[in-house]
Design a protein around this motif. Sequence first.
Motif, PDB file in Angstrom:
ATOM      1  N   UNK A  80       0.840  -1.184   0.000  1.00 53.69           N
ATOM      2  CA  UNK A  80       0.000   0.000   0.000  1.00 53.69           C
ATOM      3  C   UNK A  80       0.884   1.246   0.000  1.00 53.69           C
ATOM      4  N   UNK A  81       0.396   2.305  -0.645  1.00 50.90           N
ATOM      5  CA  UNK A  81       1.143   3.565  -0.661  1.00 50.90           C
ATOM      6  C   UNK A  81       1.001   4.215   0.712  1.00 50.90           C
ATOM      7  N   UNK A  82       2.115   4.496   1.400  1.00 49.79           N
ATOM      8  CA  UNK A  82       2.064   4.895   2.797  1.00 49.79           C
ATOM      9  C   UNK A  82       1.713   6.354   3.069  1.00 49.79           C
ATOM     10  N   UNK A  83       1.557   7.189   2.038  1.00 47.75           N
ATOM     11  CA  UNK A  83       1.306   8.593   2.293  1.00 47.75           C
ATOM     12  C   UNK A  83       0.402   9.184   1.217  1.00 47.75           C
ATOM     13  N   UNK A  84      -0.128  10.347   1.522  1.00 48.46           N
ATOM     14  CA  UNK A  84      -0.898  11.104   0.548  1.00 48.46           C
ATOM     15  C   UNK A  84      -0.002  12.200  -0.007  1.00 48.46           C
ATOM     16  N   UNK A  85      -0.049  12.403  -1.303  1.00 49.58           N
ATOM     17  CA  UNK A  85       0.804  13.376  -1.972  1.00 49.58           C
ATOM     18  C   UNK A  85       0.002  14.625  -2.352  1.00 49.58           C
ATOM     19  N   UNK A  86       0.700  15.698  -2.619  1.00 54.04           N
ATOM     20  CA  UNK A  86       0.045  16.936  -3.046  1.00 54.04           C
ATOM     21  C   UNK A  86      -0.195  16.962  -4.549  1.00 54.04           C
ATOM     22  N   UNK A  87       0.533  16.127  -5.286  1.00 49.57           N
ATOM     23  CA  UNK A  87       0.364  16.061  -6.733  1.00 49.57           C
ATOM     24  C   UNK A  87       0.543  14.630  -7.218  1.00 49.57           C
ATOM     25  N   UNK A  88      -0.247  14.259  -8.220  1.00 50.65           N
ATOM     26  CA  UNK A  88      -0.175  12.933  -8.828  1.00 50.65           C
ATOM     27  C   UNK A  88       0.042  13.140 -10.325  1.00 50.65           C
ATOM     28  N   UNK A  89       1.174  12.653 -10.815  1.00 48.83           N
ATOM     29  CA  UNK A  89       1.591  12.916 -12.189  1.00 48.83           C
ATOM     30  C   UNK A  89       1.566  11.614 -12.980  1.00 48.83           C
ATOM     31  N   UNK A  90       0.832  11.601 -14.084  1.00 51.02           N
ATOM     32  CA  UNK A  90       0.624  10.393 -14.871  1.00 51.02           C
ATOM     33  C   UNK A  90       1.264  10.500 -16.250  1.00 51.02           C
ATOM     34  N   UNK A  91       2.073   9.508 -16.588  1.00 49.33           N
ATOM     35  CA  UNK A  91       2.445   9.313 -17.976  1.00 49.33           C
ATOM     36  C   UNK A  91       1.158   8.936 -18.723  1.00 49.33           C
ATOM     37  N   UNK A 102       9.283  15.888  -3.451  1.00 49.81           N
ATOM     38  CA  UNK A 102       8.939  14.938  -2.396  1.00 49.81           C
ATOM     39  C   UNK A 102       7.429  14.828  -2.174  1.00 49.81           C
ATOM     40  N   UNK A 103       6.693  15.802  -2.691  1.00 48.70           N
ATOM     41  CA  UNK A 103       5.242  15.821  -2.514  1.00 48.70           C
ATOM     42  C   UNK A 103       4.490  15.349  -3.753  1.00 48.70           C
ATOM     43  N   UNK A 104       5.223  14.767  -4.709  1.00 47.09           N
ATOM     44  CA  UNK A 104       4.594  14.303  -5.948  1.00 47.09           C
ATOM     45  C   UNK A 104       4.798  12.806  -6.135  1.00 47.09           C
ATOM     46  N   UNK A 105       3.758  12.144  -6.597  1.00 49.61           N
ATOM     47  CA  UNK A 105       3.822  10.724  -6.927  1.00 49.61           C
ATOM     48  C   UNK A 105       3.610  10.568  -8.431  1.00 49.61           C
ATOM     49  N   UNK A 106       4.507   9.824  -9.070  1.00 52.77           N
ATOM     50  CA  UNK A 106       4.463   9.635 -10.517  1.00 52.77           C
ATOM     51  C   UNK A 106       4.038   8.206 -10.862  1.00 52.77           C
ATOM     52  N   UNK A 107       3.262   8.072 -11.930  1.00 57.48           N
ATOM     53  CA  UNK A 107       2.884   6.773 -12.472  1.00 57.48           C
ATOM     54  C   UNK A 107       3.504   6.632 -13.853  1.00 57.48           C
TER      55      UNK A 107
END
Length: 221
Positions: free
Chosen positions: A9-20, A171-176
Motif C-alpha cells: 500500500x502507498x504509505x502517504x498522501x501526496x500533493x500532486x499525482x503525475x501520470x504518464x 517529495x510531494x509528488x507521486x508519478x505513475x
Amino acid sequence: MIHSAPSPKIPKTYLAYLFDLDGTLVNSEPLKGKALALACQDYDSTTDYTIYQDVMGQDWPTVTQHFFAAANIKPDLNEFNQHFRLHYQTLLKEQLRLSKNLLPYLEHLAKLNCKIAVVSSAANWMIEQVLTQLKLEHFFDLIISQEDVSQHKPHPEAYLTALKKLNIKAKDALVFEDSFAGISAAQKAGCDVIAIRHEFNIKNDMSAAKTCLSDFKELLD
C-alpha cells in the motif's frame, strides 16, 4: 521477464499525482506499435509490431529508426509520420481503452486537495485525442507534452517542468510510469514512482519503482 517491485500500500498522501499517458492511463503502447508497422506496410514492407517493445519509452527518432531498420526502408521522416498519424488515430478510435480501474482512481483523487497532471513525451495531438475521446480532460490541472520540453525521458525535464508549473516540491509528488525511461526521469526529478505493468512492457526494468501494479484498484482497496 519483467523486473518489478513488490506491491505494498502507498504509505502517504501526496500533493500532486503525475501520470504518464501511453501504457499508464491507457492501453496505447501496442496501438502505437501497430500503427508504426502499418506505416511501414505503406512502403511495401512488413514488420512485426511487437518490436516496439524493444524501444518503448525511447525518443521518436530512436523508435522510427528501429522500425526502418527492421523493415529495411528509408522513408522521409515527415512523410512517414503522416502515415503513422493516420493509422494511429484510426486505432485509437477503434481500440483505445482506459487502464484497469483508472477512472475510479481518478475520481478518488479528484476528491482530494491535490493536483493531477499528465506528463508525457507524446505529441500534444496524441494526448488531446486520448483525453477528449475518453472524456478525461476535466481531471487534469496540467498537461506536459513533447512540445513543452527539449529533452526526452529519461531526462527529468518533463517532470521538473510539471513540478515548477504546479509549484510542488518533488517529495510531494507521486508519478505513475510504465517504462524504464519514464521511471528514470521521475526519479531524477526526485519523485516517488509507481510502475504500471501491462503485457507490452515486459522488457522494461521496473525494479527501481516504489511499487508495481497492473490494476489501479490496488490503490483503492
